[in-house]
Design an enzyme around this catalytic site. Structure first.
Site, mmCIF file in Angstrom:
data_model
loop_
_atom_site.group_PDB
_atom_site.id
_atom_site.type_symbol
_atom_site.label_atom_id
_atom_site.label_comp_id
_atom_site.label_asym_id
_atom_site.label_seq_id
_atom_site.Cartn_x
_atom_site.Cartn_y
_atom_site.Cartn_z
ATOM 1 N N VAL A 77 18.702 9.863 -29.365
ATOM 2 C CA VAL A 77 17.121 9.308 -30.345
ATOM 3 C C VAL A 77 15.863 9.405 -29.660
ATOM 4 O O VAL A 77 16.139 8.834 -27.458
ATOM 5 C CB VAL A 77 17.851 7.466 -31.429
ATOM 6 C CG1 VAL A 77 16.981 6.828 -31.681
ATOM 7 C CG2 VAL A 77 19.088 7.424 -31.249
ATOM 8 N N CYS A 78 14.882 8.855 -30.468
ATOM 9 C CA CYS A 78 13.387 9.380 -30.016
ATOM 10 C C CYS A 78 13.530 7.893 -29.691
ATOM 11 O O CYS A 78 13.231 6.885 -29.687
ATOM 12 C CB CYS A 78 12.640 10.298 -30.257
ATOM 13 S SG CYS A 78 11.077 9.598 -30.045
ATOM 14 N N VAL A 79 12.303 7.566 -27.816
ATOM 15 C CA VAL A 79 12.848 6.335 -27.551
ATOM 16 C C VAL A 79 11.447 5.817 -28.805
ATOM 17 O O VAL A 79 11.226 4.730 -28.755
ATOM 18 C CB VAL A 79 12.414 5.974 -26.703
ATOM 19 C CG1 VAL A 79 11.197 7.219 -26.033
ATOM 20 C CG2 VAL A 79 12.164 5.186 -25.917
#
Lengths: 119, 102, 129
Positions: A77-79
């Site tokens: 998941v992209c931060v």
């Protein structure tokens, strides 16, 4: 062959997450590897462990977790996209991890093919 | 190897198919998925667009997405091949790159 | 796979980010820019294509202040500093929208459909937003 997958949309609202999952399942079934699924834009909502769909519907979040558990698929998941939308570590379902966008570029470079599923 | 282009929008709603057809190289494969499968139906307002493209591209449509929409038995634009998810994977594996027209 | 800071493959791929959506109505234009900036750290052959409504992303004079949306248009001008210099705009998309290269806020190469087709076809990886 190694596949990288980018998921741009959240679960349920759009078919993108379903299409990406069915593609991954078929690829693994044919002996390919899904190196990483990267969740970006509203796609980060695919990781929300609090998601509770009705019993007669598919559980999109759990399906991803099972793909990670059974086939070692790296779910990232992209931060930055996650923070914007309140998707943080404490909300992650099993098998997901939070990391940077570099993980997407990296899989794009390392995988044989990278596919985008979105709206 | 030719590229694989996927289109997931109905041509009745958005122009993703037109955009794809204008930019895909001759000989590429175009796979219609999700709401994009409506473009594969014969006899519609948009069927001539795909019919005209059949000579330049290899055309395919995702069967499970047709079936989900009750369109599995309908006549398709000639030359459009129906594939399942395994076929989608094969098309991706046999392509030089995959371009999604969203 | 390693952490991104340790990543070093020696592989240089032809990457393209395809932008087909207008800015502000959806978040795609803003978040794809973040993707593009990160790609600069990987020493790859990065290309940006602005097609269809994507050309509106780089129109001069954008002011989303009344919407309280971040004005990210200036980021396009910063791309050069990250060695991202291969920006291609589809000529017909511009013309269809009554725009010309003079209306754009950043240096781009305006190319015709055939050139765009050829360019896309030579890519190893295409990210769509």
């Amino acid at each position: 062959m190694q596949f990288g997958i980018l998921v741009n949309e959240g679960p349920f609202n759009h078919q993108a997450a379903d299409s990406a999952y069915q593609f991954c399942k078929a690829a693994i079934g044919k002996g390919h590897t899904v190196a990483r699924v990267f969740f970006y834009y509203d796609g980060v909502h695919n990781a929300n462990r609090l998601s509770e769909p009705q019993a007669d519907d598919r559980n999109v979040v759990r399906r991803w977790s099972e793909l990670a558990r059974d086939h070692g698929v790296d779910l990232v998941v992209c931060v930055a996209a996650g923070l914007r939308r309140g998707i943080k570590d404490e909300l992650l379902a099993e098998g997901f991890r939070i990391s940077g966008l570099g993980q997407l570029i990296e899989v794009g470079i390392q995988a044989d093919r990278t596919l985008t599923f979105g709206d | 190897m030719p590229a694989l282009h996927t289109v997931n929008k109905s041509p009745f709603e958005r122009d993703a198919l037109t955009a794809c057809l204008a930019r895909a190289a001759e000989g590429s494969t175009i796979l219609l998925i999700e709401d994009g499968v409506t473009a594969a139906l014969a006899g519609t307002r948009h069927a001539p667009t795909l019919t005209a493209a059949a000579g330049r591209f290899s055309l395919a449509v995702l069967g499970p997405d047709l079936a989900a929409r009750g369109l599995a038995g309908r006549p398709l634009v000639p030359g459009v091949k129906v594939v399942d998810y395994d076929g989608f994977v094969d098309l991706a594996a046999d392509s030089s790159t995959v371009v999604s027209w969203l | 796979m390693n952490d991104e800071t340790e990543f070093e493959s020696g592989v240089v791929k032809r990457l393209m980010f395809v932008n087909r959506k207008a800015p502000h109505g959806t978040i795609y234009a803003l978040e794809v820019l973040e993707m593009i900036l990160i790609s600069a750290a990987f020493d790859q052959d990065v290309h940006l294509a602005f097609l269809d409504d994507g050309v509106f992303q780089i129109v001069k004079g954008q002011d989303p202040s009344a919407l309280e949306i971040k004005n990210f248009a200036k980021t396009y001008r910063a791309l050069e500093g990250y060695d991202i210099e291969k920006l291609y705009v589809d000529q017909e998309s511009l013309e269809e929208r009554g725009l010309s290269a003079d209306d754009l806020l950043v240096d781009v190469e305006v190319i015709g459909r055939d050139a765009m087709t050829e360019l896309i076809d030579t890519m190893d990886v295409v990210f769509s937003a």
